[in-house]
Scaffold this motif. Structure first.
Motif, PDB file in Angstrom:
ATOM      1  N   MET A 141      18.317   9.389  11.966  1.00 12.73           N
ATOM      2  CA  MET A 141      17.611   8.249  12.567  1.00 12.73           C
ATOM      3  C   MET A 141      17.685   7.026  11.643  1.00 12.73           C
ATOM      4  SD  MET A 141      16.240   9.103  15.522  1.00 12.73           S
ATOM      5  CE  MET A 141      14.749   8.130  15.790  1.00 12.73           C
ATOM      6  N   LYS A 142      17.805   5.862  12.254  1.00  9.31           N
ATOM      7  CA  LYS A 142      17.882   4.624  11.488  1.00  9.31           C
ATOM      8  C   LYS A 142      16.480   4.140  11.119  1.00  9.31           C
ATOM      9  CE  LYS A 142      19.520  -0.133  11.774  1.00  9.31           C
ATOM     10  NZ  LYS A 142      20.064  -1.194  12.654  1.00  9.31           N
ATOM     11  N   LYS A 143      16.278   3.836   9.820  1.00  6.48           N
ATOM     12  CA  LYS A 143      14.994   3.305   9.376  1.00  6.48           C
ATOM     13  C   LYS A 143      14.846   1.856   9.833  1.00  6.48           C
ATOM     14  CE  LYS A 143      14.102   5.981   5.171  1.00  6.48           C
ATOM     15  NZ  LYS A 143      13.917   5.905   3.706  1.00  6.48           N
ATOM     16  N   LEU A 144      13.795   1.607  10.607  1.00  3.03           N
ATOM     17  CA  LEU A 144      13.506   0.247  11.054  1.00  3.03           C
ATOM     18  C   LEU A 144      12.605  -0.453  10.046  1.00  3.03           C
ATOM     19  CD1 LEU A 144      13.962  -1.686  13.452  1.00  3.03           C
ATOM     20  CD2 LEU A 144      11.889  -0.754  14.484  1.00  3.03           C
ATOM     21  N   LEU A 145      11.684   0.326   9.469  1.00  3.10           N
ATOM     22  CA  LEU A 145      10.716  -0.200   8.514  1.00  3.10           C
ATOM     23  C   LEU A 145      10.612   0.767   7.342  1.00  3.10           C
ATOM     24  CD1 LEU A 145       8.328  -2.311   7.986  1.00  3.10           C
ATOM     25  CD2 LEU A 145       6.860  -0.587   9.041  1.00  3.10           C
ATOM     26  N   ASP A 146      10.571   0.233   6.137  1.00  5.36           N
ATOM     27  CA  ASP A 146      10.457   1.071   4.950  1.00  5.36           C
ATOM     28  C   ASP A 146       9.445   0.425   3.997  1.00  5.36           C
ATOM     29  OD1 ASP A 146      10.835   3.041   3.088  1.00  5.36           O
ATOM     30  OD2 ASP A 146      12.798   2.348   2.405  1.00  5.36           O
ATOM     31  N   VAL A 147       8.269   1.045   3.878  1.00  7.39           N
ATOM     32  CA  VAL A 147       7.207   0.522   3.015  1.00  7.39           C
ATOM     33  C   VAL A 147       7.244   1.288   1.693  1.00  7.39           C
ATOM     34  CG1 VAL A 147       4.709   0.216   2.752  1.00  7.39           C
ATOM     35  CG2 VAL A 147       5.777  -0.123   4.979  1.00  7.39           C
ATOM     36  N   GLN A 148       7.311   0.545   0.590  1.00  7.60           N
ATOM     37  CA  GLN A 148       7.466   1.160  -0.727  1.00  7.60           C
ATOM     38  C   GLN A 148       6.392   0.659  -1.690  1.00  7.60           C
ATOM     39  OE1 GLN A 148      11.465   0.241  -2.045  1.00  7.60           O
ATOM     40  NE2 GLN A 148      12.398   0.962  -0.145  1.00  7.60           N
ATOM     41  N   ASN A 149       5.594   1.602  -2.201  1.00  5.49           N
ATOM     42  CA  ASN A 149       4.622   1.323  -3.259  1.00  5.49           C
ATOM     43  C   ASN A 149       3.729   0.122  -2.945  1.00  5.49           C
ATOM     44  OD1 ASN A 149       3.409   1.918  -5.784  1.00  5.49           O
ATOM     45  ND2 ASN A 149       4.639   0.360  -6.802  1.00  5.49           N
ATOM     46  N   LYS A 176       6.991  -3.339  -1.550  1.00  5.61           N
ATOM     47  CA  LYS A 176       7.972  -3.899  -0.621  1.00  5.61           C
ATOM     48  C   LYS A 176       7.666  -3.423   0.799  1.00  5.61           C
ATOM     49  CE  LYS A 176      11.834  -4.002  -3.919  1.00  5.61           C
ATOM     50  NZ  LYS A 176      13.216  -3.518  -4.181  1.00  5.61           N
ATOM     51  N   MET A 177       7.943  -4.282   1.771  1.00  5.51           N
ATOM     52  CA  MET A 177       7.841  -3.912   3.193  1.00  5.51           C
ATOM     53  C   MET A 177       9.152  -4.359   3.833  1.00  5.51           C
ATOM     54  SD  MET A 177       3.856  -4.918   4.082  1.00  5.51           S
ATOM     55  CE  MET A 177       4.152  -6.690   4.023  1.00  5.51           C
ATOM     56  N   LEU A 178      10.118  -3.458   3.864  1.00  7.10           N
ATOM     57  CA  LEU A 178      11.461  -3.804   4.320  1.00  7.10           C
ATOM     58  C   LEU A 178      11.582  -3.589   5.826  1.00  7.10           C
ATOM     59  CD1 LEU A 178      13.483  -2.108   1.430  1.00  7.10           C
ATOM     60  CD2 LEU A 178      12.822  -4.511   1.615  1.00  7.10           C
ATOM     61  N   PHE A 179      11.726  -4.681   6.555  1.00  6.66           N
ATOM     62  CA  PHE A 179      11.932  -4.635   8.004  1.00  6.66           C
ATOM     63  C   PHE A 179      13.362  -5.074   8.282  1.00  6.66           C
ATOM     64  CE2 PHE A 179      11.842  -7.168  12.038  1.00  6.66           C
ATOM     65  CZ  PHE A 179      11.773  -6.088  12.900  1.00  6.66           C
ATOM     66  N   GLU A 180      14.187  -4.133   8.731  1.00  6.63           N
ATOM     67  CA  GLU A 180      15.616  -4.372   8.942  1.00  6.63           C
ATOM     68  C   GLU A 180      16.253  -4.997   7.693  1.00  6.63           C
ATOM     69  OE1 GLU A 180      15.664  -6.707  12.599  1.00  6.63           O
ATOM     70  OE2 GLU A 180      16.085  -4.878  13.717  1.00  6.63           O
ATOM     71  N   GLY A 181      15.798  -4.513   6.528  1.00  7.65           N
ATOM     72  CA  GLY A 181      16.373  -4.964   5.265  1.00  7.65           C
ATOM     73  C   GLY A 181      15.703  -6.185   4.658  1.00  7.65           C
ATOM     74  N   ARG A 182      14.873  -6.901   5.417  1.00 11.51           N
ATOM     75  CA  ARG A 182      14.182  -8.093   4.905  1.00 11.51           C
ATOM     76  C   ARG A 182      12.812  -7.689   4.376  1.00 11.51           C
ATOM     77  NH1 ARG A 182      13.919 -12.396   9.553  1.00 11.51           N
ATOM     78  NH2 ARG A 182      13.277 -13.760   7.841  1.00 11.51           N
TER      79      ARG A 182
END
Length: 355
Positions: free
Chosen positions: A1-9, A69-75
């Protein structure tokens, strides 16, 4: 599955007269395209603060995103400007708030409020936006949308107002829909209708959903994966089956033990979690749940536990997963078909039970 959102620390704090409230402390999670992630936990665990941070709706002051970080489609949503965030908010990421009456403007017709994001983000003219607004109200199951579009929020019932709020949130076909306890203010019959509606709409527009709730019964019906939150941290993450049939964190056991089921009779006593949530002005040194847990180890009072991987999708922040920890059986009334934890009774002093 493709990550749409990736929240880090992710760390979110509020500066108060009493000091810094560390509301969210090192949260990590991701959301895949087309899935529903439920974030569960009791009041004050940091669920709503986490999702408002995603929308950049934390008022500053007193609130601030300290780190992460809150990466939404890489941003990275933490770093983009407010002007860029305004283009995403309501268009790519939408939110349904708890109380539909306070979410709607009482001085504007429902139609104007549904049309607003269409005119702003989709650049529609008023006629096209009005036509689309009627379609959206019909989509969420409101009868006679042509007439109702001219009415004001006070002319709608609670369930109908929530449907209007959902129509506004879905107006621009967002990639992520955040639902912050959207059925809390509704009776159980309307709750079921709204939940069913959200499941149907997700299939139609293929959006990803973050569902915030304290009701595990709701989670079983709507979620693909579950993140259990306590004391500003995520303590367990897994698929719905893993959380309900193989929970590993004592807090998850407590939540499940306090939930009635169809098998619960009048002689069955539901278990309450003792104590109160931690004071996030002065977060505990070790495991935030240790002082409320019947399964606490000495190390829980001294060191914060790492995150252990149980399966490719199941992660638990608890010293009970350490190889030197004792084996504990989950409470009998959690689930009858849980797999037992591995036995290991040769443990160092730090892994002795507190009680």
């Amino acid at each position: 599955m493709k990550k749409l959102l990736d929240v880090q620390n992710l760390h979110v704090s509020f500066d108060t007269h009493a000091g810094e409230v560390k509301a969210v402390r090192g949260v990590n999670f991701h959301l895949d395209k087309g899935e529903t992630l439920a974030i569960v936990g009791e009041s004050g665990s940091g669920k709503s603060v986490t999702t408002k941070a995603l929308m950049r709706l934390i008022p500053n002051p007193p609130g601030r995103i300290k780190e992460g970080k809150m990466l939404f489609e890489g941003r990275d949503l933490v770093k983009i400007s407010e002007k860029e965030m305004e283009k995403l908010r309501g268009k790519d990421i939408s939110m349904i708030f708890q109380d539909p009456m306070t979410s709607l403007n009482p001085t504007m017709t429902v139609g104007k409020q549904v049309m607003e994001p269409l005119i702003k983000h989709q650049k529609m003219n008023k006629e096209a936006a009005r036509k689309r607004a009627v379609e959206l109200l019909a989509l969420v199951g409101l009868p006679n949308p042509e007439a109702r579009i001219k009415q004001y929020p006070h002319q709608f019932s609670g369930g109908q107002r929530q449907r209007v709020v959902i129509a506004i949130a879905l107006a621009c076909n967002p990639k992520i829909l955040i639902a912050d306890e959207p059925t809390t203010a509704l009776d159980v019959t309307i709750q079921a209708q709204i939940l069913e509606l959200m499941k149907e709409l997700q299939k139609k527009i293929e959006t990803s959903i973050i569902f915030i709730t304290h009701d595990l019964g709701v989670v079983a019906n709507v979620a693909d994966r579950v993140a259990v939150m306590y004391g500003g941290q995520i303590v367990e993450t897994g698929t719905v089956d893993e959380i309900f049939y193989d929970p590993r964190h004592p807090y998850t056991w407590g939540l499940l033990s306090s939930m009635p089921s169809l098998d619960t009779d009048e002689e069955t006593e539901l278990q309450a979690i003792p104590g109160t949530p931690p004071d996030l002005l002065n977060p505990p040194k070790g495991d935030a749940f240790a002082l409320r847990s019947n399964y606490a180890l000495k190390i829980d009072l001294e060191q914060e536990p790492p995150v252990y991987q149980v399966s490719p999708t199941h992660f638990v922040k608890s010293w009970l997963l350490h190889p030197d920890a004792p084996a504990f059986e989950p409470p009998v009334n959690v689930q009858q078909n849980l797999r037992p934890m591995p036995n290991n009774f040769d443990k160092p002093a730090l892994f002795e039970e507190v009680r």
